[in-house]
Design an enzyme around this catalytic site. Structure first.
Site, PDB file in Angstrom:
ATOM      1  N   VAL A 143       0.892  -1.327   0.080  1.00 60.94           N
ATOM      2  CA  VAL A 143       0.054   0.124  -0.028  1.00 60.94           C
ATOM      3  C   VAL A 143       0.976   1.314  -0.113  1.00 60.94           C
ATOM      4  O   VAL A 143       0.459   2.389  -0.412  1.00 60.94           O
ATOM      5  CB  VAL A 143      -1.143   0.000   1.254  1.00 60.94           C
ATOM      6  CG1 VAL A 143      -1.931  -1.099   1.125  1.00 60.94           C
ATOM      7  CG2 VAL A 143      -0.270   0.069   2.549  1.00 60.94           C
ATOM      8  N   ASP A 144       2.114   1.204   0.440  1.00 61.20           N
ATOM      9  CA  ASP A 144       2.919   2.315   0.514  1.00 61.20           C
ATOM     10  C   ASP A 144       3.335   2.741  -1.113  1.00 61.20           C
ATOM     11  O   ASP A 144       4.071   3.773  -0.906  1.00 61.20           O
ATOM     12  CB  ASP A 144       4.364   1.894   1.278  1.00 61.20           C
ATOM     13  CG  ASP A 144       3.824   1.750   2.778  1.00 61.20           C
ATOM     14  OD1 ASP A 144       2.789   2.385   3.430  1.00 61.20           O
ATOM     15  OD2 ASP A 144       4.504   1.001   3.377  1.00 61.20           O
ATOM     16  N   ARG A 192       5.356   5.187   6.201  1.00 63.21           N
ATOM     17  CA  ARG A 192       6.479   5.278   6.955  1.00 63.21           C
ATOM     18  C   ARG A 192       7.415   6.344   6.563  1.00 63.21           C
ATOM     19  O   ARG A 192       7.887   7.155   7.167  1.00 63.21           O
ATOM     20  CB  ARG A 192       7.063   4.103   7.184  1.00 63.21           C
ATOM     21  CG  ARG A 192       8.228   3.984   8.283  1.00 63.21           C
ATOM     22  CD  ARG A 192       8.843   2.741   8.638  1.00 63.21           C
ATOM     23  NE  ARG A 192       7.764   1.519   8.589  1.00 63.21           N
ATOM     24  CZ  ARG A 192       7.285   1.396   9.907  1.00 63.21           C
ATOM     25  NH1 ARG A 192       7.696   1.902  10.879  1.00 63.21           N
ATOM     26  NH2 ARG A 192       6.428   0.538  10.052  1.00 63.21           N
ATOM     27  N   LEU A 298      -8.453  -0.014   8.144  1.00 66.72           N
ATOM     28  CA  LEU A 298      -9.596   0.159   7.608  1.00 66.72           C
ATOM     29  C   LEU A 298      -9.243   0.546   6.055  1.00 66.72           C
ATOM     30  O   LEU A 298     -10.004   0.348   5.160  1.00 66.72           O
ATOM     31  CB  LEU A 298     -10.415   1.393   8.191  1.00 66.72           C
ATOM     32  CG  LEU A 298     -10.996   1.199   9.604  1.00 66.72           C
ATOM     33  CD1 LEU A 298     -11.860   2.320   9.963  1.00 66.72           C
ATOM     34  CD2 LEU A 298     -11.899   0.055   9.455  1.00 66.72           C
TER      35      LEU A 298
END
Length: 419
Positions: A143-144, A192, A298
């Site tokens: 997802v990053d 991150r 979510l």
């Protein structure tokens, strides 16, 4: 050519579409019965291979495998477990090869992010040294959106769509109440080191004054005074302020705003709580009433709002992984290549794992506005196609239908192994 078995495993944080990649891998394997016998899946990722905890995917029906395409989470279990370097942890790598030998596994499909690409490459290299013929293909997922070479990473488009939608909808709520209630809303998103997900929140607004009014990226050092000044300016001008902040927001010295002081199994700093931290600053410095939310799981589990583009790409990289393996390619990753902007077109190409492993793609500076609080038109042009289209799951009794697997175990043939 002789028929051999395949091994598939999921790694790291799951996404709304990682199972679509699993679907692509398994359905493609079933199209080559003369080359690929059974498909085994590692229960809880690579740990399943180390402990010989294998799932016999051949016992799942075609209908169940097809349902993976619209099922979030990791159908076979994932893990945060990084194999260390071969020199000091050679026994683990040799154990993998032993398990593969015992079950006649000659195809290794590892579905994950940058750390998984590194593991896939190392396993490929060791199998070659040991003289065991193993074809290792990395199936991209994160997802990053920070994998190199590939235009975007499967899993990101759906998170981007969810965050942009949530930012838009929450902003309407705040705008309707700001005269007498909440003035500031903070949405914390994953990311991150790379601000791709935070950037996606900016898609919610088009023109001047439309929320989000601030996007806080890991790539731009956090300056409390500047941020608070912009929040105050927004509230005075528009009546409220919506902020999308990446969990990786950090000060100039590299300290995360929300550093918990712990690390995860991959050695990464554990983050969480940047939204309440930032909201507390707003209260302390400006006195505004606030609300905050953390998208957390979510955002990566919302298959009901997945991007059709993302679903199709996730399936395509899984399918292509098998085609590369059948063609004799090794230590490769199917990567997404953007062919055209208007209309948006893409294709899948092969990328060498040596150029993927342990490399991180951050937001380019030209994608971030000069003031550091929003995205440029170039970024909007890049992101927009990735959230296009809907591929809703089927619903039953008002809820999404998901795949229910047997997860039948394969009989163990080797002594127990402790990780």
């Amino acid at each position: 050519m002789a028929q051999h078995n395949a091994f598939y495993a999921q790694s790291g944080g799951v996404t709304a579409v990682i199972n679509a990649s699993a679907c692509g891998v398994i359905e493609a394997c079933r199209r080559y019965p003369d080359r690929i016998g059974k498909v085994y899946a590692g229960h809880n990722g690579i740990i399943g291979a180390l402990t010989e905890d294998l799932i016999d995917v051949s016992q799942e029906s075609d209908e169940t495998i097809a349902a993976l395409r619209h099922t979030p989470g990791g159908a076979f279990g994932s893990c945060r477990y990084k194999l260390k370097d071969i020199e000091t942890h050679r026994a683990q790598y040799e154990r993998l090869i032993e398990v593969f030998k015992a079950h006649d596994i000659r195809y290794f499909f590892y579905n994950g992010g940058g750390d998984s690409a590194d593991t896939c490459l190392k396993v490929s290299q060791l199998s070659e040294k040991l003289g065991y013929p193993l074809t290792a293909i990395h199936v991209p997922k994160t997802v990053d959106n920070d994998l190199p070479i590939t235009d975007n990473s499967p899993g990101f488009g759906s998170v981007a769509k969810y965050i942009a939608t949530s930012t838009l909808e929450a902003s309407l709520d705040i705008a309707s109440m700001c005269a007498t209630s909440t003035k500031v809303f903070v949405l914390e998103v994953m990311g991150r080191h790379a601000g791709w997900i935070a950037a996606a929140g900016a898609l919610a607004g088009q023109g001047e004054g439309e929320p989000p009014h601030l996007v806080i990226f890991p790539e731009v050092y956090f300056d409390r005074a500047k941020v608070m000044a912009r929040v105050e300016e927004s509230v005075k001008q528009y009546g409220y302020c919506v902020i999308v902040v990446s969990e990786g927001a950090r000060y100039e010295d590299g300290t995360f705003l929300a550093d918990s002081g712990n690390t995860d199994a991959f050695g990464h700093r554990q983050l969480g709580g940047v939204a309440p931290t930032l909201a507390g600053m707003v209260k302390q410095d400006l006195g505004y009433k606030y609300h905050w939310a953390v998208a957390d799981y979510l955002q990566r589990a919302a298959r009901h709002l997945a991007s059709k583009t993302d679903v199709e790409q996730a399936y395509a990289v899984g399918e292509k992984a098998v085609e590369l393996a059948i063609a004799g390619k090794n230590s490769m990753m199917p990567a997404i290549k953007r062919v055209s902007e208007t209309p948006y077109e893409w294709r899948i190409e092969a990328a060498p794992l040596a150029e993927v492993a342990n490399r991180e793609k951050l937001m380019p500076r030209e994608f971030i506005r000069d003031d550091g609080f929003g995205i440029t038109q170039a970024c909007r042009q890049y992101l927009s196609p990735l959230i296009q289209g809907e591929e809703f799951p089927p619903f039953e009794n008002g809820l999404p239908k998901v795949a229910h697997l047997k997860r039948a175990r394969v009989e163990r043939k080797l002594p127990e192994f402790t990780i």
